[in-house]
Design a protein around this motif. Structure first.
Motif: not given
Lengths: 322, 165
Positions: B32-35
């Motif tokens: 996933s990607n935090i942003f």
């Protein structure tokens, strides 16, 4: 450990022996011999691998130096192997494995690092930032190969814990992070709470790291350990997991080659950019490539329960089920 | 001398990577990607982006002022984007069982001593000490990555946030 009593070879390097393994080096290569075979690898690569294995206390799981040689940590004892995770070696029955006490193998590797690392060469440094590992014996660099690993009890910068890095303490900003903001957070602690209102600039701290591919603990939430590291060029070892391991890419990009831990067959490539989070399953091995120095947060679970869970086959292989 | 440019991400500017499968299931990487997660979250929702037994990493969208929370153990808040002000309180009485995991929401501002504040920007990591209470404030929108233990308010949304093919 037995270090041969023979005089150093004509290049000035000593030979080392532990159990059935013998290690020798020349100007370019290390030669490893065991009762059923032998193997060579470039000495710069060997030193980078042994340096990590020593610094990490053999780390979690398997540290493959290449497709033949490596170590496997049993947390008290450690295996040194040749061809154990190489199908052709196993099929030909020339693979070899020997179990040592943790300290016995560690001392052998430390002695090798000290004797085989020449002045001006730093196995922790990026290739562009250090001298050559090749050639005849020439001095030593014990200061570099015996660096103390940072392990914070609570968090870097907390009074009494690991200190910040600075020019004055010998940690200038790395050339590849010259644009990283060095400003610190604004802390306004009420009287009496100065030791508990704590904050620091992690990115600035990492920009001053003088090593590559060497996670160190900057914060600990019980057994949950933040182990960020700065990466440049390649992870020298092929790390075989025995537990799920998590990565958070804090800056720039790393590409990971992921293979089956036991057979080496390719499973995936993982491209991680700033803000990406990914897990490495417990049954893989991986190596990474960072073309520009980057910041990687390695998130580890240091629970002492895990080795027992692994031994019983109870440790999760995959990070989450969904 | 080469001029290097260090690339950090932000809510406004991030370039997500991914898992390129050869012979595996992408779900095994929980990528996933935090942003991206924060861009689709409600303010101060605690969305797990990493889990290792009882320990979690939570991506938090900081926007406006959070509720007060009490934590039984040290937590660590790393600001990934924006400017986040963290207010700390030493409560007059124990607010959460010290053996519990994860922080809990408080219905009201805790009684006790103000410990002070930290104003943190991108890359700044702040300790949220065990046994204390805290709240966060962000004038705009920020992103915090929280190192903590699974708690009653941890949100799991793996199917929505992780690469599945």
């Amino acid at each position: 450990m037995t270090i041969t009593d023979e005089a150093p070879n004509q290049l000035g390097y000593r030979q080392f022996r532990v159990g059935g393994f013998t290690f020798s080096r020349d100007e370019y290569f290390v030669t490893v011999e065991w009762p059923t075979g032998n193997h060579q690898m470039p000495v710069d690569h060997w030193l980078r691998c042994t340096q990590r294995d020593v610094a990490w206390g053999f780390f979690y799981g398997i540290v493959n130096f290449d497709s033949v040689i490596g170590t496997m940590n049993h947390y008290g004892t450690v295996d040194m192997f040749a061809g154990r995770f190489n199908e052709a070696y196993r099929r030909a029955e020339v693979d070899y494995n020997e179990t040592f006490g943790h300290e016995e193998l560690l001392e052998c590797f430390k002695a090798m690092l000290s004797d085989w690392t020449n002045e001006g060469y730093d196995p922790f440094a990026a290739p562009l930032e250090t001298g050559t590992a090749f050639g005849p014996s020439s001095g030593s660099n014990d200061e570099a190969v015996t660096r103390r690993r940072v392990v914070a009890d609570r968090m870097v910068s907390v009074p009494g814990d690991e200190p910040l890095r600075s020019d004055d303490s010998g940690f200038p900003v790395n050339r590849a992070f010259a644009d990283v903001d060095q400003g610190e957070p604004v802390i306004d602690a009420a009287p009496g709470y100065e030791d508990e209102v704590c904050s620091f600039n992690l990115f600035a701290y990492l920009s001053r790291s003088d090593v590559t591919w060497n996670p160190s603990v900057v914060s600990a939430c019980k057994e949950s350990l933040y182990c960020p590291t700065t990466e440049e060029f390649t992870l020298p070892v092929i790390h075989g997991n025995d537990r799920v391991e998590w990565f958070v890419q804090l800056s720039d990009e790393i590409q990971w080659d992921v293979e089956d831990r036991d057979t080496g067959s390719k499973r995936a490539r993982v491209i991680m950019r700033a803000g990406d989070v990914a897990a490495m399953p417990a049954d893989i091995r991986h190596t990474g490539y960072s073309p520009k120095r980057s910041m990687l947060l390695v998130w580890e679970n240091g629970s002492p329960r895990i080795p027992e869970m692994i031994a019983k086959g109870e440790a999760p292989v995959h990070p989450v089920d969904f | 001398m080469t001029d290097y440019k260090t690339v950090f991400g932000s809510l406004e500017d991030y370039a997500k990577g991914g898992v390129h499968i050869v012979d595996d299931d992408p779900k095994y990487y929980a990528f996933s990607n935090i942003f991206e997660v924060a861009s689709q979250a409600a303010p101060y929702e605690k969305i797990a982006v990493g889990k290792n037994l009882e320990y979690v990493l939570e991506a938090i969208r900081a926007e406006g002022t959070s509720e007060w929370r009490a934590t039984p153990h040290d937590e660590f808040a790393l600001v990934m984007d924006g400017t986040v002000r963290i207010e700390l309180c030493d409560p007059a009485a124990e607010l959460v069982d010290a053996s519990a995991g994860g922080s809990v929401t408080l219905d009201e501002e805790p009684k006790g001593n103000s410990m002070g504040t930290v104003t943190a920007q991108r890359g700044h990591m702040t300790m949220l000490p065990a046994g204390k209470a805290y709240r966060m404030h962000c004038d705009g929108v920020g992103v915090v990555l929280l190192q903590t233990i699974e708690g009653p308010d941890t949100v799991y949304r793996w199917s929505d946030i992780c690469q599945t093919f």
